[in-house]
Scaffold this motif. Structure first.
Motif, short mmCIF file in Angstrom:
data_model
loop_
_atom_site.label_atom_id
_atom_site.label_comp_id
_atom_site.label_asym_id
_atom_site.label_seq_id
_atom_site.Cartn_x
_atom_site.Cartn_y
_atom_site.Cartn_z
N LEU A 100 0.80 -1.16 -0.12
CA LEU A 100 -0.14 0.10 -0.01
C LEU A 100 0.94 1.40 -0.09
O LEU A 100 0.27 2.33 -1.01
CB LEU A 100 -1.32 -0.22 0.66
CG LEU A 100 -2.02 -0.84 0.99
CD1 LEU A 100 -2.72 -0.99 2.39
CD2 LEU A 100 -3.05 -0.39 0.07
N HIS A 101 2.12 1.55 1.08
CA HIS A 101 3.27 2.30 0.76
C HIS A 101 3.61 2.36 -0.56
O HIS A 101 3.80 3.61 -0.82
CB HIS A 101 3.96 2.22 1.89
CG HIS A 101 5.06 2.96 1.88
ND1 HIS A 101 4.13 4.76 2.66
CD2 HIS A 101 5.80 3.31 1.93
CE1 HIS A 101 5.45 5.07 2.24
NE2 HIS A 101 6.79 4.44 1.85
N VAL A 102 4.06 1.29 -1.40
CA VAL A 102 4.65 1.43 -2.80
C VAL A 102 3.66 2.37 -3.40
O VAL A 102 4.11 3.06 -4.72
CB VAL A 102 5.05 0.12 -2.96
CG1 VAL A 102 6.03 0.12 -4.37
CG2 VAL A 102 6.65 0.45 -1.79
N ALA A 103 2.88 1.68 -3.16
CA ALA A 103 1.34 2.10 -4.26
C ALA A 103 1.39 3.45 -4.31
O ALA A 103 1.11 4.26 -5.23
CB ALA A 103 0.10 1.43 -4.00
N THR A 104 0.86 3.98 -3.44
CA THR A 104 0.85 5.50 -2.70
C THR A 104 2.13 6.31 -3.66
O THR A 104 1.72 7.25 -4.48
CB THR A 104 0.14 5.90 -1.15
OG1 THR A 104 -0.07 4.70 -0.23
CG2 THR A 104 0.55 6.81 -1.11
N LEU A 105 3.27 5.99 -3.25
CA LEU A 105 4.62 6.67 -3.71
C LEU A 105 5.15 6.59 -5.22
O LEU A 105 5.17 7.56 -5.60
CB LEU A 105 5.70 5.98 -3.10
CG LEU A 105 5.65 5.82 -1.74
CD1 LEU A 105 7.77 5.19 -1.20
CD2 LEU A 105 5.52 7.99 -0.53
N ALA A 106 3.89 5.59 -5.94
CA ALA A 106 4.00 5.29 -7.26
C ALA A 106 2.65 6.19 -7.77
O ALA A 106 2.03 6.62 -9.06
CB ALA A 106 3.61 4.37 -8.04
N SER A 107 2.17 6.71 -7.38
CA SER A 107 0.83 7.04 -7.01
C SER A 107 0.27 8.47 -7.81
O SER A 107 2.03 9.13 -7.36
CB SER A 107 -0.45 7.03 -6.52
OG SER A 107 -1.52 7.73 -7.33
N ALA A 108 0.12 9.10 -8.88
CA ALA A 108 0.47 10.72 -9.02
C ALA A 108 -0.63 11.35 -8.34
O ALA A 108 -0.10 11.94 -8.01
CB ALA A 108 -0.39 10.50 -10.70
N ASN A 109 -1.56 10.37 -7.70
CA ASN A 109 -2.12 11.48 -6.69
C ASN A 109 -2.45 10.28 -5.69
O ASN A 109 -2.85 9.39 -5.26
CB ASN A 109 -4.29 11.27 -7.19
CG ASN A 109 -3.97 12.43 -8.29
OD1 ASN A 109 -3.84 13.67 -8.55
ND2 ASN A 109 -4.68 10.85 -9.17
N ARG A 110 -0.81 11.16 -4.91
CA ARG A 110 -1.01 9.95 -3.73
C ARG A 110 -1.91 9.89 -2.36
O ARG A 110 -1.61 9.82 -1.57
CB ARG A 110 0.28 10.31 -3.27
CG ARG A 110 1.44 9.75 -3.70
CD ARG A 110 2.93 10.31 -3.61
NE ARG A 110 4.09 10.93 -3.35
CZ ARG A 110 5.40 11.02 -3.75
NH1 ARG A 110 5.64 11.46 -2.78
NH2 ARG A 110 6.49 10.66 -4.54
N VAL A 111 -2.56 11.12 -2.42
CA VAL A 111 -3.68 11.15 -1.34
C VAL A 111 -4.82 12.06 -1.42
O VAL A 111 -4.65 12.42 -3.06
CB VAL A 111 -3.71 12.66 -0.45
CG1 VAL A 111 -2.60 11.86 0.97
CG2 VAL A 111 -2.82 14.01 -0.91
N ASP A 112 -6.20 11.74 -1.36
CA ASP A 112 -7.78 11.90 -1.79
C ASP A 112 -8.04 13.57 -0.91
O ASP A 112 -8.14 13.90 -1.51
CB ASP A 112 -8.41 11.19 -1.52
CG ASP A 112 -8.37 10.17 -1.97
OD1 ASP A 112 -7.82 10.20 -3.55
OD2 ASP A 112 -8.73 9.01 -1.58
#
Lengths: 178, 250
Positions: free
Chosen positions: B119-131
């Motif tokens: 989940l942490h890695v997916a967040t780091l990789a995401s263009a929109n890290r937070v909602d």
């Protein structure tokens, strides 16, 4: 080292039929019920412990008696009872006794007390060899194995023991007729 | 052979120990010699009498029982042996169960940490890290109301090296959870908050630093919630942030 269950079963199967004989011999040796029980108990404990080293096919009865006898000989009573048996390998030294006559022996033979009393008076080495031969009906080879002596010594010691026994019985009969 | 020589062989003859040839010769002699025959008869009868008189001592039946039980594999020492064997078997079963429990717990722990790391890695990789993008804790906390079945306090970070980036909903094992994102000297930290449970408590424990794929991880329970920080920042940064969360919960 503890025996496995099969070996312990085998020991029980072989040794318990000898129990009454071993006890009888033990009391003849020690001349005391309590000491005889201790001797038999120690014999069974030693035999059970050493059964792993017993060679199958050799004489188990002789092996058990050897343990009983060695245990007795190292006990206080056994050490006191040990006698010197010098020159016993000479069977030619055995000759008929002067007090021993067929008639006197015939008088004594039915007297169990006289026989038991004579046996008790015999030195331990003579008593045990007569018991092994006449009571336990061991062969000379078995006796040799039990006493760890050569067969020639079995024959000579047995002859000397019987001679002593006949002399004692003869004296008893003569004493009774005086 | 003289009678005296024959008489010396009578005992061996009666003991059945005389060689066969001599036995036959002595048999023949005894049939013809009254003196030797009488000796043989007397000695034979004496032998028989000794056989009977010698069986004088009879063991006590209780003593026999005692000896029997002392050597029988079914009783006595063997009974203790049996108890020892059962004891060893029980100990082995307990060890296997204990080992299995430890293994199950370890594998649950590894699985959980693996999921949270993903989940942490997916967040780091995401263009929109937070909602919810906000450095204001008073904006981020209310955003979670109605989205997660619990509430929590976001620590005051003024004067600290930490900066709040925002937060988002996530799920762990089909349960809703909050994921807050912070930075410290350009390192990103994910703080997962979810309802604690005995299973999570057993799997994650409390306060023990962990590592997975070079990420530093620390988890603790507080007020029925389970917190877990995962980051590539140092363990002391984690401790610092953790202390701030603990303080905020008071």
């Amino acid at each position: 080292m503890a025996l496995d269950r099969d070996k312990a079963n085998e020991f029980e199967h072989l040794s318990m039929p000898l129990f009454a004989s071993l006890y009888n011999l033990a009391q003849w040796l020690t001349q005391d019920r309590s000491e005889a029980e201790d001797l038999v108990q120690e014999t069974y404990a030693k035999a059970l412990k050493g059964f792993g080293s017993f060679q199958p096919g050799t004489n188990f009865r002789a092996w058990m008696y050897r343990i009983l006898r060695n245990t007795f000989l190292t006990s206080r009573t056994g050490l006191k009872a040990t006698v010197s048996l010098d020159d016993e390998d000479d069977p030619q030294s055995v000759s008929p006794s002067t007090t021993e006559t067929p008639e006197s022996l015939l008088l004594a033979r039915s007297d169990q007390d006289a026989i038991q009393s004579a046996l008790q008076q015999l030195p331990v080495a003579f008593r045990e060899i007569i018991l092994l031969c006449d009571v336990e009906e061991m062969t000379y080879r078995e006796i040799a194995e039990a006493l760890t002596i050569p067969i020639g010594t079995v024959m000579s010691r047995l002859a000397r023991a019987r001679k002593a026994m006949r002399q004692l019985l003869g004296e008893k009969v003569q004493g009774a007729h005086r | 052979m003289t009678c005296e020589s024959w008489q010396q062989k009578i005992d061996a003859y009666l003991d059945a120990e005389l060689p066969e040839a001599e036995t036959r010769e002595l048999d023949a002699h005894l049939r013809t010699c009254a003196a030797c025959s009488s000796q043989a008869l007397t000695r034979s009868e004496l032998k028989r009498s000794i056989h009977l008189a010698g069986k004088k001592f009879v063991p006590d039946p209780e003593f026999r029982k005692r000896i029997q039980s002392s050597i029988s594999p079914r009783t006595s020492g063997r009974r203790w042996g049996w108890i020892v064997e059962v004891g060893i078997a029980c100990a082995a079963v307990v060890l296997v169960i204990f080992g299995s429990l430890v293994w199950v717990r370890q594998s649950q722990r590894q699985q959980l940490i693996g999921e949270l790391t993903d989940l942490h890695v997916a967040t780091l990789a995401s263009a929109n890290r937070v909602d919810v993008v906000s450095s204001d804790r008073h904006t981020v906390k209310p955003w979670f109301q109605g989205k997660v079945p619990f509430t929590f306090n976001v620590p005051e970070l003024q004067g600290s090296p930490f900066e709040l980036i925002g937060g988002k909903m996530t799920y762990l094992d089909q349960n809703p959870a909050a994921e807050l994102l912070f930075t410290v000297r350009k390192h990103v930290l994910s703080v997962f908050i979810f309802k604690d449970s005995p299973e999570l408590d057993r799997a994650l424990g409390s306060g023990e630093p962990m590592r997975k794929l070079s990420f530093n991880i620390e988890s603790w329970a507080d007020g029925g919630l389970r917190f877990l920080i995962i980051t590539d920042a140092t363990p002391s940064d984690i401790d610092d942030l953790r202390a701030r969360f603990v303080q905020a919960a008071r």
